[in-house]
Design a protein around this motif. Structure first.
Motif, mmCIF file in Angstrom:
data_model
loop_
_atom_site.group_PDB
_atom_site.id
_atom_site.type_symbol
_atom_site.label_atom_id
_atom_site.label_comp_id
_atom_site.label_asym_id
_atom_site.label_seq_id
_atom_site.Cartn_x
_atom_site.Cartn_y
_atom_site.Cartn_z
ATOM 1 N N THR A 47 0.830 -1.210 0.000
ATOM 2 C CA THR A 47 0.000 0.000 0.000
ATOM 3 C C THR A 47 0.859 1.251 0.000
ATOM 4 O OG1 THR A 47 -1.730 -1.205 1.199
ATOM 5 C CG2 THR A 47 -1.817 1.220 1.247
ATOM 6 N N ALA A 48 1.896 1.244 0.832
ATOM 7 C CA ALA A 48 2.794 2.408 0.876
ATOM 8 C C ALA A 48 3.481 2.613 -0.475
ATOM 9 C CB ALA A 48 3.811 2.223 1.988
ATOM 10 N N GLU A 49 3.950 1.485 -1.054
ATOM 11 C CA GLU A 49 4.588 1.590 -2.384
ATOM 12 C C GLU A 49 3.605 2.075 -3.427
ATOM 13 O OE1 GLU A 49 7.686 1.451 -5.137
ATOM 14 O OE2 GLU A 49 7.676 1.380 -2.931
ATOM 15 N N SER A 50 2.361 1.549 -3.309
ATOM 16 C CA SER A 50 1.331 1.983 -4.257
ATOM 17 C C SER A 50 1.063 3.468 -4.113
ATOM 18 C CB SER A 50 0.049 1.182 -4.031
ATOM 19 O OG SER A 50 0.275 -0.197 -4.264
ATOM 20 N N ASN A 51 0.960 3.926 -2.857
ATOM 21 C CA ASN A 51 0.745 5.357 -2.634
ATOM 22 C C ASN A 51 1.912 6.180 -3.170
ATOM 23 O OD1 ASN A 51 -1.732 4.915 -1.397
ATOM 24 N ND2 ASN A 51 -0.811 4.721 0.660
ATOM 25 N N ARG A 52 3.130 5.673 -2.908
ATOM 26 C CA ARG A 52 4.311 6.388 -3.417
ATOM 27 C C ARG A 52 4.293 6.444 -4.934
ATOM 28 N NH1 ARG A 52 9.214 5.684 -5.422
ATOM 29 N NH2 ARG A 52 8.888 3.428 -5.642
ATOM 30 N N LEU A 53 3.999 5.263 -5.533
ATOM 31 C CA LEU A 53 3.948 5.228 -7.001
ATOM 32 C C LEU A 53 2.835 6.110 -7.533
ATOM 33 C CD1 LEU A 53 4.641 1.430 -7.727
ATOM 34 C CD2 LEU A 53 6.174 3.369 -8.104
ATOM 35 N N CYS A 54 1.678 6.093 -6.880
ATOM 36 C CA CYS A 54 0.574 6.949 -7.323
ATOM 37 C C CYS A 54 0.981 8.415 -7.265
ATOM 38 C CB CYS A 54 -0.662 6.698 -6.461
ATOM 39 S SG CYS A 54 -1.478 5.117 -6.816
ATOM 40 N N ASN A 55 1.606 8.791 -6.123
ATOM 41 C CA ASN A 55 2.051 10.177 -5.994
ATOM 42 C C ASN A 55 3.111 10.517 -7.042
ATOM 43 O OD1 ASN A 55 0.334 10.596 -3.811
ATOM 44 N ND2 ASN A 55 1.892 9.941 -2.309
ATOM 45 N N LEU A 56 4.043 9.563 -7.236
ATOM 46 C CA LEU A 56 5.089 9.778 -8.228
ATOM 47 C C LEU A 56 4.502 9.892 -9.624
ATOM 48 C CD1 LEU A 56 8.089 9.962 -8.959
ATOM 49 C CD2 LEU A 56 8.130 7.450 -9.075
ATOM 50 N N ILE A 57 3.594 8.936 -9.960
ATOM 51 C CA ILE A 57 2.978 8.960 -11.289
ATOM 52 C C ILE A 57 2.152 10.222 -11.461
ATOM 53 C CG2 ILE A 57 1.319 7.800 -12.790
ATOM 54 C CD1 ILE A 57 4.042 6.458 -12.609
ATOM 55 N N SER A 58 1.450 10.619 -10.404
ATOM 56 C CA SER A 58 0.656 11.845 -10.476
ATOM 57 C C SER A 58 1.551 13.051 -10.733
ATOM 58 C CB SER A 58 -0.127 12.028 -9.182
ATOM 59 O OG SER A 58 -0.857 13.237 -9.212
ATOM 60 N N GLU A 59 2.674 13.105 -10.005
ATOM 61 C CA GLU A 59 3.605 14.219 -10.210
ATOM 62 C C GLU A 59 4.222 14.184 -11.599
ATOM 63 O OE1 GLU A 59 7.630 16.114 -8.120
ATOM 64 O OE2 GLU A 59 6.620 14.354 -7.244
ATOM 65 N N VAL A 60 4.646 12.964 -12.012
ATOM 66 C CA VAL A 60 5.233 12.827 -13.363
ATOM 67 C C VAL A 60 4.214 13.189 -14.425
ATOM 68 C CG1 VAL A 60 6.156 11.157 -15.010
ATOM 69 C CG2 VAL A 60 6.963 11.145 -12.638
ATOM 70 N N THR A 61 2.940 12.731 -14.197
ATOM 71 C CA THR A 61 1.884 13.038 -15.165
ATOM 72 C C THR A 61 1.664 14.537 -15.274
ATOM 73 O OG1 THR A 61 0.801 10.930 -14.667
ATOM 74 C CG2 THR A 61 -0.519 12.608 -15.756
ATOM 75 N N LYS A 62 1.652 15.214 -14.107
ATOM 76 C CA LYS A 62 1.485 16.660 -14.132
ATOM 77 C C LYS A 62 2.660 17.347 -14.822
ATOM 78 C CE LYS A 62 -1.391 16.934 -9.977
ATOM 79 N NZ LYS A 62 -1.479 17.442 -8.596
ATOM 80 N N LEU A 63 3.873 16.841 -14.516
ATOM 81 C CA LEU A 63 5.049 17.423 -15.175
ATOM 82 C C LEU A 63 5.001 17.181 -16.682
ATOM 83 C CD1 LEU A 63 7.883 16.478 -12.654
ATOM 84 C CD2 LEU A 63 6.899 18.740 -13.051
ATOM 85 N N ASN A 64 4.606 15.945 -17.060
ATOM 86 C CA ASN A 64 4.495 15.636 -18.497
ATOM 87 C C ASN A 64 3.446 16.514 -19.164
ATOM 88 O OD1 ASN A 64 6.486 13.708 -18.453
ATOM 89 N ND2 ASN A 64 5.068 12.003 -18.075
ATOM 90 N N LYS A 65 2.304 16.686 -18.476
ATOM 91 C CA LYS A 65 1.257 17.544 -19.041
ATOM 92 C C LYS A 65 1.748 18.974 -19.173
ATOM 93 C CE LYS A 65 -3.459 19.128 -18.360
ATOM 94 N NZ LYS A 65 -3.084 20.534 -18.444
ATOM 95 N N ALA A 66 2.431 19.464 -18.121
ATOM 96 C CA ALA A 66 2.957 20.824 -18.194
ATOM 97 C C ALA A 66 3.963 20.960 -19.337
ATOM 98 C CB ALA A 66 3.605 21.198 -16.862
ATOM 99 N N GLU A 67 4.813 19.939 -19.496
ATOM 100 C CA GLU A 67 5.793 19.969 -20.588
ATOM 101 C C GLU A 67 5.095 19.930 -21.944
ATOM 102 O OE1 GLU A 67 9.736 17.472 -22.137
ATOM 103 O OE2 GLU A 67 8.629 16.845 -20.330
ATOM 104 N N VAL A 68 4.060 19.053 -22.030
ATOM 105 C CA VAL A 68 3.308 18.972 -23.290
ATOM 106 C C VAL A 68 2.589 20.282 -23.561
ATOM 107 C CG1 VAL A 68 1.370 17.842 -24.437
ATOM 108 C CG2 VAL A 68 3.059 16.469 -23.218
#
Length: 339
Positions: A47-68
């Motif tokens: 669960t902790a890893e999932s939360n970390r990955l979710c947060n990481l993916i969310s941040e990466v997704t936002k960064l990718n969207k901002a870059e796009v």
């Protein structure tokens, strides 16, 4: 004892279930506790890893969207820039085409005027062929008229070639405008799509992960190729525009030079006409004066002849008298016929 004749089946007695000790029962429960705790810890870690990955993916997704979004914004700016350059160059092409059409009309008008002048020159040459006798002389007027006709013919040939160049340049400008229009339409469509995509958000309606579009293969058109393609038509149009301006200057100089040459030849021809007319008028006046003198002398001579004839007629009586006297005196005889 034989049991085959018994009516009831035999009952088999099962062995009793195994008995466990209390220690074993405690150990078993402890094992299940440990197993459950291990699984709970693993679940917590997952669960902790999932939360970390979710947060990481969310941040990466936002960064990718901002870059796009940033890349899409730059793309929109680049497209707007080249679209504006297209429109500016197209406007230059339109201005040069309109100016060149005016120059084309000037050339056409000059050719019409030259055609009339050529007809006038030829008419003068033909009319002067009607001169009679000694007046059919190869004078300065004839030489200047032939030179004028030759000059007009050369100017017509030069203007026809220049008109062909102007028509070809107009065709090139219209071709450049056509390709600029096509590229501008493509860029307007791409700009509309990119702006629409730029306004889309993850919360927008009508989003789909199964949109049927062609795959974007980066090997098809690179950014450098796109910029080269955009520059190509602009540079071609700029080249045609730059070639049009010297042509207009050349036409200005040509028309000015042609006008000066024709005016000079016109003045020279008119001066030759005027000089020849003066010479002919002077000769005519002299001939008329001589004719008048001659006629006067002829009349005087006629009067003199009449006077002589009258004098001769008046002397016929005296002649008859003299002959009669001679005849009579010739009848004298002998020595009386003396002189």
């Amino acid at each position: 004892m034989d049991f085959k004749h018994l009516k009831y089946p035999l009952v088999t007695v099962s062995s009793p279930p195994p008995r466990f000790t209390l220690r074993e029962w405690y150990l078993n429960n402890h094992h299940h506790y440990r197993t459950a705790q291990d699984q709970q810890q693993k679940a917590a870690r997952v669960t902790a890893e999932s939360n970390r990955l979710c947060n990481l993916i969310s941040e990466v997704t936002k960064l990718n969207k901002a870059e796009v979004d940033n890349t899409l914004g730059e793309r929109i700016k680049d497209t707007e820039y080249w679209k504006k350059e297209n429109e500016i160059q197209k406007e230059e092409c339109c201005k040069e085409e309109e100016a060149l059409l005016i120059y084309k009309e000037r050339i056409t008008g000059a050719l019409v005027s030259l055609k009339q002048q050529a007809q006038t020159s030829k008419k003068c040459i033909i009319l002067r062929e009607g001169r009679l006798g000694i007046d059919q002389v190869h004078d300065d007027v004839e030489r200047e008229l032939l030179k004028e006709a030759e000059t007009i013919e050369g100017v017509q040939s030069l203007l026809h070639r220049t008109l062909e160049q102007a028509n070809e340049q107009i065709r090139l400008l219209r071709s450049a405008k056509y390709f600029l229009d096509r590229d501008n339409e493509d860029k307007a469509t791409a700009l509309k799509i990119d702006k629409y995509c730029g306004n889309l958000q993850e919360t927008s309606l009508n989003l789909s992960t199964h949109h049927e579009v062609a795959s974007l293969d980066p090997r098809n058109i690179t950014r450098e190729e796109w910029e080269h393609f955009s520059k190509k038509f602009i540079e071609r149009a700029a080249k045609d525009v730059n070639n049009t301006r010297p042509l207009r200057s050349y036409i200005d100089i040509l028309l000015k030079q042609v006008t000066e040459d024709l005016l000079n030849q016109y003045r020279v021809t008119n001066e030759s006409f005027s000089r020849r007319i003066r010479e002919t008028r002077d000769a005519k006046i002299k001939l008329e004066n001589e004719h008048h003198e001659t006629m006067q002398q002829a009349n005087d001579m006629l009067r003199n002849i009449t006077r002589l004839e009258k004098a001769i007629a008046e002397k016929e009586g005296f002649m008859a008298l003299a002959f009669t006297r001679l005849g009579q005196r010739a009848q004298r005889s002998a020595v009386e016929r003396t002189r």
